[in-house]
Design a protein around this motif. Structure first.
Motif, PDB file in Angstrom:
ATOM      1  N   ILE A 109      53.027  36.281  70.340  1.00 27.82           N
ATOM      2  CA  ILE A 109      53.455  37.665  70.479  1.00 27.82           C
ATOM      3  C   ILE A 109      54.385  37.743  71.681  1.00 27.82           C
ATOM      4  O   ILE A 109      54.001  37.397  72.801  1.00 27.82           O
ATOM      5  CB  ILE A 109      52.259  38.606  70.685  1.00 27.82           C
ATOM      6  CG1 ILE A 109      51.304  38.522  69.486  1.00 27.82           C
ATOM      7  CG2 ILE A 109      52.726  40.044  70.878  1.00 27.82           C
ATOM      8  CD1 ILE A 109      50.002  39.267  69.702  1.00 27.82           C
ATOM      9  N   MET A 110      55.610  38.182  71.454  1.00 24.10           N
ATOM     10  CA  MET A 110      56.598  38.328  72.516  1.00 24.10           C
ATOM     11  C   MET A 110      56.809  39.820  72.770  1.00 24.10           C
ATOM     12  O   MET A 110      57.071  40.587  71.842  1.00 24.10           O
ATOM     13  CB  MET A 110      57.918  37.691  72.113  1.00 24.10           C
ATOM     14  CG  MET A 110      57.920  36.169  72.202  1.00 24.10           C
ATOM     15  SD  MET A 110      57.823  35.586  73.892  1.00 24.10           S
ATOM     16  CE  MET A 110      59.289  36.303  74.621  1.00 24.10           C
ATOM     17  N   VAL A 118      57.059  38.937  78.277  1.00 25.52           N
ATOM     18  CA  VAL A 118      55.689  38.432  78.373  1.00 25.52           C
ATOM     19  C   VAL A 118      55.316  37.828  77.017  1.00 25.52           C
ATOM     20  O   VAL A 118      55.900  38.174  75.987  1.00 25.52           O
ATOM     21  CB  VAL A 118      54.692  39.543  78.769  1.00 25.52           C
ATOM     22  CG1 VAL A 118      54.992  40.069  80.164  1.00 25.52           C
ATOM     23  CG2 VAL A 118      54.724  40.687  77.765  1.00 25.52           C
ATOM     24  N   ALA A 119      54.346  36.924  77.031  1.00 20.52           N
ATOM     25  CA  ALA A 119      53.976  36.226  75.793  1.00 20.52           C
ATOM     26  C   ALA A 119      52.465  36.055  75.714  1.00 20.52           C
ATOM     27  O   ALA A 119      51.771  35.996  76.726  1.00 20.52           O
ATOM     28  CB  ALA A 119      54.658  34.868  75.729  1.00 20.52           C
ATOM     29  N   ALA A 120      51.949  35.978  74.479  1.00 16.57           N
ATOM     30  CA  ALA A 120      50.528  35.733  74.239  1.00 16.57           C
ATOM     31  C   ALA A 120      50.384  34.886  72.981  1.00 16.57           C
ATOM     32  O   ALA A 120      51.110  35.079  72.007  1.00 16.57           O
ATOM     33  CB  ALA A 120      49.776  37.052  74.079  1.00 16.57           C
ATOM     34  N   THR A 147      43.744  38.928  68.014  1.00 20.63           N
ATOM     35  CA  THR A 147      43.824  39.350  69.410  1.00 20.63           C
ATOM     36  C   THR A 147      44.083  40.843  69.481  1.00 20.63           C
ATOM     37  O   THR A 147      44.627  41.434  68.549  1.00 20.63           O
ATOM     38  CB  THR A 147      44.951  38.589  70.149  1.00 20.63           C
ATOM     39  OG1 THR A 147      44.947  38.956  71.521  1.00 20.63           O
ATOM     40  CG2 THR A 147      46.311  38.923  69.563  1.00 20.63           C
ATOM     41  N   ARG A 148      43.676  41.441  70.582  1.00 19.73           N
ATOM     42  CA  ARG A 148      43.993  42.845  70.821  1.00 19.73           C
ATOM     43  C   ARG A 148      45.339  42.929  71.519  1.00 19.73           C
ATOM     44  O   ARG A 148      45.726  42.028  72.260  1.00 19.73           O
ATOM     45  CB  ARG A 148      42.912  43.506  71.664  1.00 19.73           C
ATOM     46  CG  ARG A 148      41.579  43.614  70.935  1.00 19.73           C
ATOM     47  CD  ARG A 148      40.662  44.585  71.625  1.00 19.73           C
ATOM     48  NE  ARG A 148      39.403  44.730  70.896  1.00 19.73           N
ATOM     49  CZ  ARG A 148      38.549  45.724  71.090  1.00 19.73           C
ATOM     50  NH1 ARG A 148      38.831  46.660  71.973  1.00 19.73           N
ATOM     51  NH2 ARG A 148      37.430  45.790  70.425  1.00 19.73           N
ATOM     52  N   VAL A 158      56.718  39.067  66.777  1.00 19.83           N
ATOM     53  CA  VAL A 158      55.734  38.046  66.466  1.00 19.83           C
ATOM     54  C   VAL A 158      56.488  36.824  65.943  1.00 19.83           C
ATOM     55  O   VAL A 158      57.284  36.935  64.998  1.00 19.83           O
ATOM     56  CB  VAL A 158      54.709  38.532  65.416  1.00 19.83           C
ATOM     57  CG1 VAL A 158      53.724  37.412  65.086  1.00 19.83           C
ATOM     58  CG2 VAL A 158      53.956  39.754  65.931  1.00 19.83           C
ATOM     59  N   LEU A 159      56.251  35.672  66.572  1.00 19.54           N
ATOM     60  CA  LEU A 159      56.900  34.431  66.180  1.00 19.54           C
ATOM     61  C   LEU A 159      55.883  33.526  65.491  1.00 19.54           C
ATOM     62  O   LEU A 159      54.715  33.458  65.897  1.00 19.54           O
ATOM     63  CB  LEU A 159      57.462  33.707  67.406  1.00 19.54           C
ATOM     64  CG  LEU A 159      58.282  34.540  68.394  1.00 19.54           C
ATOM     65  CD1 LEU A 159      58.685  33.689  69.581  1.00 19.54           C
ATOM     66  CD2 LEU A 159      59.498  35.135  67.711  1.00 19.54           C
TER      67      LEU A 159
END
Length: 288
Positions: A109-110, A118-120, A147-148, A158-159
């Motif tokens: 998630i970008m 930010v990224a997750a 994920t939340r 979303v990648l």
């Protein structure tokens, strides 16, 4: 001993993927609301409609540190897609793909936090076919992540595991939903051209009521120039069926009033003073 080289290679690949996508991310600020968005086309940003304030000024913070004012080009609450227009066309647009990730694959998630990317990392916890949102929007694929999502990350990219941008991250109950690229292309394209998505319109204010054999909808108000008035419905009538299907509540009705419903003729069964009534109602287009 674990193979640290494989872990290092994975880390480097994710880092490179994030770096490539980062310049297309923006922060979206609107009336005490902060969200993310991404450049869809030169001068146009896609963000999550639910995260966008209903009124007030909108500004965009870019990865290069600049801030620009934006205007709302259009929004569709049923698919959670909003389109913003800004001056200048120098920022790179995200390259979206219609690929749907397989169940269990990795996703990134970008988003942007005050302009800073930010990224997750997440896992695709559900990957299924087309579905319809509770607000009546048709969405090409059901993709969920385990994920939340932070409020400020809603509207981000979303990648997939190949680094392709597959859609937009939005908040769902206890999980992150992905609005796929195909839905974004369809909806944002119409918003760019028309500024809105056509929705069906009955021209009547309805209130659910309990009947002896189920649920009905009492006509509380009627637009004098609307479809219900033209069909002959009056205030106080109680709708029982639509095309021989029982009335199942306002949420179900709103799901049926999508873009394809405009112009369709619906057979409405109702009660007027306890007596049965049948009318043919041509669904109109909801006013802007």
């Amino acid at each position: 001993m674990p193979d640290l080289s494989s872990l290092s290679a994975l880390s480097s690949a994710i880092s490179a993927t994030v770096a490539a996508a980062a310049p297309s991310l923006v922060s979206v600020h609107s009336h005490r609301s902060r969200a993310s968005g991404f450049i869809w086309k030169p001068g146009l940003v896609v963000t999550a409609d639910e995260a966008l304030a209903d009124e007030g000024e909108v500004s965009l913070a870019f990865a290069d540190g600049t801030t620009r004012a934006a205007t709302i080009a259009g929004r569709d609450h049923t698919t959670d897609v909003a389109l913003l227009r800004f001056g200048g066309q120098d920022a790179p647009a995200a390259l979206l793909t219609n690929d749907v990730p397989p169940l269990g694959s990795l996703a990134v998630i970008m988003a942007a936090d005050q302009g800073t990317p930010v990224a997750a990392l997440a896992l695709v916890s559900k990957s299924a076919g087309p579905w319809r949102s509770l607000r009546g929007g048709d969405i090409e694929a059901r993709v969920e992540l385990d994920t939340r999502l932070r409020h400020s990350s809603e509207g981000g990219l979303v990648l997939d595991a190949q680094g392709h941008a597959i859609g937009m991250a939005v908040r769902g109950p206890r999980r992150t939903l992905v609005i796929p690229a195909a839905t974004i292309a369809r909806v944002a394209g119409k918003l760019e051209t028309h500024g809105r998505i056509a929705r069906g319109y009955l021209g009547a204010g309805l209130q659910p009521v309990r009947l002896d054999d189920g649920l009905g909808a009492m006509v509380m108000s009627v637009d004098k120039a609307g479809p219900a008035a033209v069909a002959g419905l009056r205030q106080g009538d109680i709708i029982t069926t639509l095309n021989n299907q029982p009335f199942r509540g306002m949420r179900a009705l709103m799901r049926e009033l999508g873009p394809d419903s405009v112009g369709a003729v619906v057979e409405v069964a109702a009660l007027r003073g306890g007596e049965p009534l049948q009318v043919a109602l041509t669904i109109g287009e909801r006013p802007a």
